[in-house]
Write an enzyme that holds these catalytic residues in place. Structure first.
Site, mmCIF file in Angstrom:
data_model
loop_
_atom_site.group_PDB
_atom_site.id
_atom_site.type_symbol
_atom_site.label_atom_id
_atom_site.label_comp_id
_atom_site.label_asym_id
_atom_site.label_seq_id
_atom_site.Cartn_x
_atom_site.Cartn_y
_atom_site.Cartn_z
ATOM 1 N N LYS A 119 6.595 -1.231 12.020
ATOM 2 C CA LYS A 119 6.464 0.098 12.642
ATOM 3 C C LYS A 119 5.843 -0.007 14.038
ATOM 4 O O LYS A 119 6.383 0.543 15.001
ATOM 5 C CB LYS A 119 5.581 1.028 11.784
ATOM 6 C CG LYS A 119 6.161 1.404 10.446
ATOM 7 C CD LYS A 119 5.252 2.356 9.685
ATOM 8 C CE LYS A 119 3.920 1.763 9.276
ATOM 9 N NZ LYS A 119 3.983 0.636 8.348
ATOM 10 N N ASN A 142 0.375 6.677 14.168
ATOM 11 C CA ASN A 142 -0.419 5.712 13.407
ATOM 12 C C ASN A 142 -0.628 4.427 14.217
ATOM 13 O O ASN A 142 -0.528 3.330 13.704
ATOM 14 C CB ASN A 142 0.387 5.422 12.120
ATOM 15 C CG ASN A 142 -0.360 4.628 11.111
ATOM 16 O OD1 ASN A 142 -1.550 4.845 10.921
ATOM 17 N ND2 ASN A 142 0.324 3.705 10.454
ATOM 18 N N HIS A 189 0.747 -0.942 -0.552
ATOM 19 C CA HIS A 189 -0.114 0.196 -0.895
ATOM 20 C C HIS A 189 -0.068 0.552 -2.384
ATOM 21 O O HIS A 189 -0.237 1.713 -2.745
ATOM 22 C CB HIS A 189 0.276 1.449 -0.082
ATOM 23 C CG HIS A 189 0.197 1.241 1.387
ATOM 24 N ND1 HIS A 189 -0.926 0.729 2.012
ATOM 25 C CD2 HIS A 189 1.102 1.442 2.371
ATOM 26 C CE1 HIS A 189 -0.701 0.643 3.303
ATOM 27 N NE2 HIS A 189 0.521 1.060 3.554
HETATM 28 P P1 ADP Z 1 3.472 -2.187 10.797
HETATM 29 O O1 ADP Z 1 2.993 -1.298 11.911
HETATM 30 O O2 ADP Z 1 4.562 -1.568 9.977
HETATM 31 O O3 ADP Z 1 2.393 -2.795 9.963
HETATM 32 P P2 ADP Z 1 3.792 -4.388 12.685
HETATM 33 O O4 ADP Z 1 4.765 -4.300 13.792
HETATM 34 O O5 ADP Z 1 2.358 -4.166 12.985
HETATM 35 O O6 ADP Z 1 4.249 -3.412 11.517
HETATM 36 O O7 ADP Z 1 3.948 -5.801 11.961
HETATM 37 C C1 ADP Z 1 3.257 -6.068 10.743
HETATM 38 C C2 ADP Z 1 3.639 -7.425 10.166
HETATM 39 O O8 ADP Z 1 4.998 -7.409 9.778
HETATM 40 C C3 ADP Z 1 3.487 -8.583 11.138
HETATM 41 O O9 ADP Z 1 3.095 -9.693 10.350
HETATM 42 C C4 ADP Z 1 4.889 -8.756 11.711
HETATM 43 O O10 ADP Z 1 5.154 -10.094 12.125
HETATM 44 C C5 ADP Z 1 5.757 -8.376 10.511
HETATM 45 N N1 ADP Z 1 7.006 -7.681 10.866
HETATM 46 C C6 ADP Z 1 7.316 -7.064 12.034
HETATM 47 N N2 ADP Z 1 8.534 -6.498 11.957
HETATM 48 C C7 ADP Z 1 8.989 -6.730 10.699
HETATM 49 C C8 ADP Z 1 10.195 -6.391 9.994
HETATM 50 N N3 ADP Z 1 11.160 -5.681 10.570
HETATM 51 N N4 ADP Z 1 10.323 -6.825 8.705
HETATM 52 C C9 ADP Z 1 9.334 -7.534 8.106
HETATM 53 N N5 ADP Z 1 8.182 -7.907 8.723
HETATM 54 C C10 ADP Z 1 8.018 -7.503 9.994
#
Ligand code: ADP
Length: 438
Positions: A119, A142, A189
């Site tokens: 996200k 968020n 969650h």
């Molecule tokens: P969120 O805001 O949903 O937590 P982030 O962009 O902060 O997502 O990334 C959270 C984690 O998920 C990081 O470890 C990142 O490398 C990984 N990640 C980012 N994009 C994806 C995706 N499309 N699918 C799975 N994991 C992802």
């Protein structure tokens, strides 16, 4: 303003509670904030609000407040089962979230992004692409900047880009994004939701008020119910409007972006890029202009972040990986053998589902936190070593890793048993890595 002259109660004095209270008060509502905690830092925050004429009640008095209010704004971090919320529910006060409150005040259209992972990256990426193409926009929700703060400038934007969590979506009423994106869904969650069905249902509410004039951007592998909005699908693995072929992102067969020209490696980032391009397309923005803007974009810290190359070993900080899907994606985006540091708090799931991948790709795992023994059991027979602290895990990984390998810190769960949040955990990791001798 709908709440001008009305009485409003805001539950929770976190970022979004503070933003909601300020917005309501500026718009002429009589505002009281109720917060169960009563610590010195909360009291400082409370004082800043009382200076603006906002009432604040802290501690157990907040949970017993007998006043009636016209509306209640619930902060997304608060579980509705706690006494603070139950007290409001008993009084039959209508409850909305900060997302709904800000939406009611928003003077421009909204693009909203949800999913288990990606996200923040996709919200930032979409914002950067749109800005690069000349669209006046800002990222909020968020993501650090609450929507209730950003919305005060909404008349100067063409569109708002919002990161929205399942918790925020639980308390919407009329929230209707012009473009809504569903990135993916995997277990997360489960310490707050009874099961996956409830978690999925909360997220699906992002589409609830959309009509055929709006767009839904969805991952083609997720089996979603029929949606009212016009559909744009994406996937790095199955057929969709946006696909990945040999490293190139295509839209309905036409090449639009070479992923190697971006700083976002891995299949998961290809999907984040596709979702962002799809949102821009839905808003009528040209692919070429978005593609140019994205080439300069780097993912935020703690997401597969490169820390250091030491004696031919690459060290990566993926502290934001707080569920198994993100660990899987981090592993899949590496080509070299991996020494993995993982573990943390028990969030209500076991680490078994990724055991086959760990077996294939991880030469050695070093485990920390409350779950370390259980993870070692789940991943048997992969060699696992247990460490008492993250610093100790880094020292063990430094002894273990051979030239040409990667040390990946991708914990797969939250950190509240050892750290305040993923940011502090990632910084401790980076400090430990950067102080290893060269
Ligand atoms: P969120 O805001 O949903 O937590 P982030 O962009 O902060 O997502 O990334 C959270 C984690 O998920 C990081 O470890 C990142 O490398 C990984 N990640 C980012 N994009 C994806 C995706 N499309 N699918 C799975 N994991 C992802």
């Amino acid at each position: 303003m709908i709440y001008s002259g009305k009485s409003a109660v805001v539950l929770g004095l976190g970022h979004s509670g503070e933003a909601a209270a300020t917005l309501l008060s500026e718009e002429g509502a009589r505002v009281t904030v109720l917060e169960s905690n009563d610590t010195p830092s909360i009291r400082d925050k409370a004082r800043a609000l009382t200076d603006k004429g906002i009432g604040v009640i802290l501690g157990s008095a907040a949970e017993m407040d007998a006043t009636d209010y016209d509306v209640c704004i619930l902060s997304p971090g608060i579980d509705p089962i706690v006494p603070l919320v139950q007290n409001v529910i008993r009084k039959d006060i209508p409850i909305i979230g900060e997302l709904e409150l800000a939406y009611e005040e928003c003077l421009c259209p909204v693009v909203a992004i949800t999913g288990t992972n990606g996200k923040t990256t996709t919200t930032e990426l979409t914002t950067a692409m749109l800005q690069g193409a000349g669209v006046r926009t800002i990222a909020s929700g968020n993501i650090g900047l609450p929507f209730a703060t950003a919305v005060r400038q909404s008349s100067s934007y063409d569109v708002m880009v919002l990161e929205v969590s399942s918790f925020q979506l639980e308390t919407i009423r009329n929230f209707r994004p012009q473009v809504a994106a569903w990135l993916n869904l995997s277990p997360n969650h489960l310490d707050r939701y009874p099961g996956m069905e409830e978690y999925r249902a909360a997220k699906l509410r992002i589409f609830e008020n959309q009509t055929a004039d709006d767009y839904a951007v969805v991952n083609a592998v997720n089996d979603l119910p029929p949606l009212e909005a016009r559909l744009l699908t994406f996937s790095a693995t199955v057929d969709a409007d946006f696909t990945l072929r040999e490293g190139i992102i295509h839209f309905r067969g036409e090449a639009i972006l070479d992923q190697s020209q971006t700083r976002l490696p891995g299949v998961h980032n290809a999907e984040n890029l596709m979702a962002a391009l799809a949102m821009g397309y839905a808003l009528g923005v040209d692919f070429e202009r978005m593609a140019q803007a994205v080439r300069e974009y780097t993912a935020p810290p703690h997401r597969c972040e490169f820390v250091r190359d030491r004696r031919g070993v690459r060290w990566l900080n993926d502290s934001k990986a707080t569920n198994l899907d993100s660990v899987e994606k981090a592993i899949l985006s590496q080509n070299q053998p991996i020494v993995l540091i993982a573990g943390g708090k028990d969030k209500g799931f076991e680490f078994d589902p990724i055991a086959p991948l760990i077996h294939q790709r991880v030469r050695k795992a070093i485990l920390i936190g409350e779950m370390k023994e259980r993870i070692a059991k789940s991943w048997h027979p992969v060699p696992c070593e247990l460490a008492g602290t993250l610093q100790e895990a880094v020292a063990l990984a430094a002894q273990e890793a051979r030239e040409g390998e990667v040390v990946l810190f991708s914990p797969g769960t939250s950190s509240f048993d050892m750290f305040r949040n993923y940011g502090e955990r990632g910084n401790v990791f980076k400090d430990a890595v950067n102080t290893l001798d060269s």
